[in-house]
Design an enzyme around this catalytic site. Structure first.
Site, mmCIF file in Angstrom:
data_model
loop_
_atom_site.group_PDB
_atom_site.id
_atom_site.type_symbol
_atom_site.label_atom_id
_atom_site.label_comp_id
_atom_site.label_asym_id
_atom_site.label_seq_id
_atom_site.Cartn_x
_atom_site.Cartn_y
_atom_site.Cartn_z
ATOM 1 N N GLU A 48 -34.402 6.287 -34.705
ATOM 2 C CA GLU A 48 -35.829 5.949 -34.678
ATOM 3 C C GLU A 48 -36.443 6.258 -33.320
ATOM 4 O O GLU A 48 -35.738 6.579 -32.355
ATOM 5 C CB GLU A 48 -36.003 4.469 -35.044
ATOM 6 C CG GLU A 48 -35.477 4.196 -36.444
ATOM 7 C CD GLU A 48 -35.749 2.792 -36.941
ATOM 8 O OE1 GLU A 48 -36.061 1.893 -36.130
ATOM 9 O OE2 GLU A 48 -35.647 2.598 -38.178
ATOM 10 N N GLU A 59 -29.545 10.926 -43.618
ATOM 11 C CA GLU A 59 -29.173 12.086 -44.441
ATOM 12 C C GLU A 59 -29.576 13.395 -43.754
ATOM 13 O O GLU A 59 -28.819 14.358 -43.727
ATOM 14 C CB GLU A 59 -29.870 12.013 -45.814
ATOM 15 C CG GLU A 59 -29.520 10.784 -46.631
ATOM 16 C CD GLU A 59 -30.466 9.614 -46.376
ATOM 17 O OE1 GLU A 59 -30.840 9.357 -45.212
ATOM 18 O OE2 GLU A 59 -30.822 8.935 -47.355
ATOM 19 N N CYS A 90 -34.954 9.063 -49.185
ATOM 20 C CA CYS A 90 -36.413 9.190 -49.319
ATOM 21 C C CYS A 90 -36.756 10.589 -49.826
ATOM 22 O O CYS A 90 -35.913 11.501 -49.836
ATOM 23 C CB CYS A 90 -37.096 8.917 -47.979
ATOM 24 S SG CYS A 90 -36.933 10.253 -46.783
HETATM 25 N N1 THU Z 1 -34.000 5.778 -43.692
HETATM 26 C C1 THU Z 1 -32.910 6.596 -43.786
HETATM 27 O O1 THU Z 1 -32.167 6.798 -42.819
HETATM 28 N N2 THU Z 1 -32.658 7.192 -44.969
HETATM 29 C C2 THU Z 1 -33.428 7.058 -46.079
HETATM 30 O O2 THU Z 1 -33.182 7.712 -47.078
HETATM 31 C C3 THU Z 1 -34.550 6.113 -46.097
HETATM 32 C C4 THU Z 1 -34.888 5.497 -44.791
HETATM 33 C C5 THU Z 1 -34.270 5.131 -42.414
HETATM 34 C C6 THU Z 1 -35.540 5.565 -41.741
HETATM 35 C C7 THU Z 1 -35.849 4.366 -40.867
HETATM 36 O O3 THU Z 1 -35.105 4.473 -39.668
HETATM 37 C C8 THU Z 1 -35.283 3.193 -41.641
HETATM 38 O O4 THU Z 1 -34.403 3.743 -42.611
HETATM 39 C C9 THU Z 1 -36.330 2.336 -42.329
HETATM 40 O O5 THU Z 1 -37.146 3.115 -43.119
#
Ligand code: THU
Length: 142
Positions: A48, A59, A90
């Site tokens: 992040e 991913e 996502c």
């Molecule tokens: N996130 C992922 O790493 N993979 C996903 O498929 C969905 C969301 C992460 C992004 C962010 O750091 C946290 O999860 C919350 O959305």
């Protein structure tokens, strides 16, 4: 088809990668394990940023690590979070998968080593954005 042994390895890799998650803003740790044709594996975690939009999902971290090493034959990917049910990638990550993988690409959505759901990319992204026309071609002037 991914073997049950590969599934276990990919979940273990995702669990290990999740420990490296940098997620101080969401407190939502995600780990991923990517299998390349031939057996090589790449791990990934979400990373992040205080400015939010540069955040990258676990991913995509795993996929970009593989692509940047010249490994483009993607076979399967695992995802694990601390949620009490398996999480789906996502839409952005699914679109990135569609760029490099076939519709038969396998996804292992894990809660733990023994609890997971198995999908194909076509199940989760029914109609990815693709174009029959080369993108970047000049628009015809009206
Ligand atoms: N996130 C992922 O790493 N993979 C996903 O498929 C969905 C969301 C992460 C992004 C962010 O750091 C946290 O999860 C919350 O959305």
């Amino acid at each position: 088809m991914v073997t049950s042994e590969e599934i276990k390895e990919l979940i273990t890799l995702a669990e290990k990668s999740k420990e490296n998650s940098y997620s101080p803003y969401s407190n939502f740790k995600v780990g991923s394990g990517l299998l390349i044709e031939g057996g090589e594996m790449f791990g990934g975690c979400n990373i992040e940023n205080i400015s939010f939009t540069p955040t990258v999902c676990a991913e995509r971290t795993a996929i970009f690590k593989a692509i940047s090493e010249g490994k483009t034959e993607l076979k399967a990917i695992s995802v694990i979070t601390d949620d009490d049910q398996p999480s789906s990638p996502c839409g952005v990550c699914l679109q990135v998968m569609a760029e490099f993988a076939s519709d038969d690409f396998e996804l292992i959505l894990a809660k733990d080593k023994d609890t997971y759901e198995l999908y194909k990319l076509r199940d989760l992204l029914g109609r990815p954005f693709r174009s029959s026309r080369p993108i970047g071609q000049k628009q015809r002037s009206i």
